[in-house]
Design a protein around this motif. Structure first.
Motif, PDB file in Angstrom:
ATOM      1  N   GLY A 122       0.776  -1.236   0.000  1.00  0.00           N
ATOM      2  CA  GLY A 122       0.000   0.000   0.000  1.00  0.00           C
ATOM      3  C   GLY A 122       0.804   1.280   0.000  1.00  0.00           C
ATOM      4  O   GLY A 122       0.240   2.371  -0.095  1.00  0.00           O
ATOM      5  N   GLY A 123       2.129   1.179   0.095  1.00  0.00           N
ATOM      6  CA  GLY A 123       2.953   2.382   0.203  1.00  0.00           C
ATOM      7  C   GLY A 123       2.848   3.328  -0.972  1.00  0.00           C
ATOM      8  O   GLY A 123       2.830   4.550  -0.800  1.00  0.00           O
ATOM      9  N   THR A 124       2.783   2.775  -2.201  1.00  0.00           N
ATOM     10  CA  THR A 124       2.713   3.654  -3.379  1.00  0.00           C
ATOM     11  C   THR A 124       1.363   4.338  -3.491  1.00  0.00           C
ATOM     12  O   THR A 124       1.223   5.305  -4.250  1.00  0.00           O
ATOM     13  CB  THR A 124       2.959   2.870  -4.683  1.00  0.00           C
ATOM     14  OG1 THR A 124       1.898   1.922  -4.888  1.00  0.00           O
ATOM     15  CG2 THR A 124       4.297   2.150  -4.654  1.00  0.00           C
ATOM     16  N   GLN A 125       0.367   3.871  -2.750  1.00  0.00           N
ATOM     17  CA  GLN A 125      -0.968   4.454  -2.816  1.00  0.00           C
ATOM     18  C   GLN A 125      -1.281   5.329  -1.600  1.00  0.00           C
ATOM     19  O   GLN A 125      -1.858   6.413  -1.738  1.00  0.00           O
ATOM     20  CB  GLN A 125      -2.021   3.336  -2.926  1.00  0.00           C
ATOM     21  CG  GLN A 125      -1.820   2.437  -4.141  1.00  0.00           C
ATOM     22  CD  GLN A 125      -1.755   3.220  -5.435  1.00  0.00           C
ATOM     23  OE1 GLN A 125      -2.681   3.982  -5.761  1.00  0.00           O
ATOM     24  NE2 GLN A 125      -0.663   3.066  -6.185  1.00  0.00           N
ATOM     25  N   ARG A 126      -0.891   4.871  -0.421  1.00  0.00           N
ATOM     26  CA  ARG A 126      -1.231   5.626   0.787  1.00  0.00           C
ATOM     27  C   ARG A 126      -0.327   6.829   0.999  1.00  0.00           C
ATOM     28  O   ARG A 126      -0.779   7.878   1.468  1.00  0.00           O
ATOM     29  CB  ARG A 126      -1.189   4.706   2.010  1.00  0.00           C
ATOM     30  CG  ARG A 126      -2.276   3.627   1.972  1.00  0.00           C
ATOM     31  CD  ARG A 126      -2.376   2.839   3.269  1.00  0.00           C
ATOM     32  NE  ARG A 126      -3.468   1.857   3.161  1.00  0.00           N
ATOM     33  CZ  ARG A 126      -3.291   0.562   2.923  1.00  0.00           C
ATOM     34  NH1 ARG A 126      -2.056   0.071   2.800  1.00  0.00           N
ATOM     35  NH2 ARG A 126      -4.326  -0.252   2.816  1.00  0.00           N
ATOM     36  N   LEU A 127       0.965   6.702   0.671  1.00  0.00           N
ATOM     37  CA  LEU A 127       1.877   7.823   0.897  1.00  0.00           C
ATOM     38  C   LEU A 127       1.504   9.051   0.065  1.00  0.00           C
ATOM     39  O   LEU A 127       1.419  10.162   0.617  1.00  0.00           O
ATOM     40  CB  LEU A 127       3.326   7.410   0.637  1.00  0.00           C
ATOM     41  CG  LEU A 127       4.375   8.477   0.997  1.00  0.00           C
ATOM     42  CD1 LEU A 127       4.324   8.813   2.482  1.00  0.00           C
ATOM     43  CD2 LEU A 127       5.783   8.011   0.607  1.00  0.00           C
TER      44      LEU A 127
END
Length: 259
Positions: free
Chosen positions: A143-148
């Protein structure tokens, strides 16, 4: 045999501890499986009003995927792990209760992605964190590429992910990653005090406010306002709403029961 995930209930507060000190609280498959079970138990527990996620020890919140395990896995097993960590962190994000990542040490890769799945992030002043996956020839997969970028904006997120930059607590705060920074000596008390500020309010109202914010963020304003209205309507018939009005008239603090 000691579990990789420990849970402690303090009144209406649940504290979930990643308990793999020897591996800096890294996520192997068994840890992810246990964490998923714990998150599901919290989701359906009406007595829990706030959830804190922390790492055992003082060195690491979590350094992400267990690379020692990863070296032994087939490509199919790697895909299994990536799917599992994404599924579990989405479950964390979907918890109806407010969630706090108590970042008591290093938070890299999947550790940072767990923190991003939480509503609030409180960190000690003397640690490092970041999405460092590109330095290992992979990308954030939980999820890092979406949540950040949703948290700090596309350009800043692109910078941090593509450079695999390791941030100090102060830098992370300046980027908008952290809610607050506290000293290590006061860390636990500061986290619990923040949780108390959330728990003193009507628990149904807090859950519905979170629901409205989360579900309204990625729709148009008109749809978001409809979500808000429906969420508000669920608070109207509650005993807590009437208790708040009565307490106000009697000049005392309300005693909310989550009903």
């Amino acid at each position: 045999m000691e579990r990789n995930i420990q849970i402690e209930q303090k009144g209406n507060l649940a504290v979930v501890t990643l308990n793999r000190i020897e591996a800096m609280n890294a996520f192997n498959y068994e840890t992810l499986r246990e964490l998923g079970e714990v998150v599901e138990s919290l989701r359906i527990n009406p007595d829990i009003r706030v959830v804190v996620f922390r790492g055992a020890g003082e060195k690491a919140f979590s350094v992400g995927a267990d690379l020692k395990e990863r070296k032994t896995l087939t490509e199919l097993q790697v895909k299994r792990n990536v799917n599992k960590i994404g599924e579990v962190f989405s479950a964390v994000e979907g918890l109806p209760q407010p969630t706090i990542a108590a970042i008591n040490g290093y938070a890299f890769g999947g550790g940072m992605e767990l923190a991003l799945s939480c509503d609030f992030r409180i960190a000690v002043e003397d640690t490092k964190m970041g999405l460092t996956e590109t330095s290992l020839a992979i990308i954030p997969g939980a999820g890092g590429t979406q949540r950040l970028p949703r948290l700090i904006g596309e350009s800043k997120a692109m910078e941090l992910i593509l450079t695999a930059k390791r941030l100090s607590s102060e830098e992370a705060y300046e980027y908008g990653l952290l809610t607050k920074i506290v000293s290590r000596s006061n860390f636990q008390s500061e986290v619990e005090e923040f949780a108390k500020q959330l728990m003193k309010n009507g628990p149904i109202a807090v859950r519905q406010a979170k629901f409205a914010i989360k579900n309204g963020m990625n729709v148009d304003l008109h749809t978001g306002l409809q979500i808000e209205r429906k969420a508000y309507e669920l608070t109207i018939p509650t005993e807590d709403r009437l208790e708040a009005l009565l307490a106000f008239s009697e000049k005392r603090k309300p005693e909310f029961k989550g009903k």
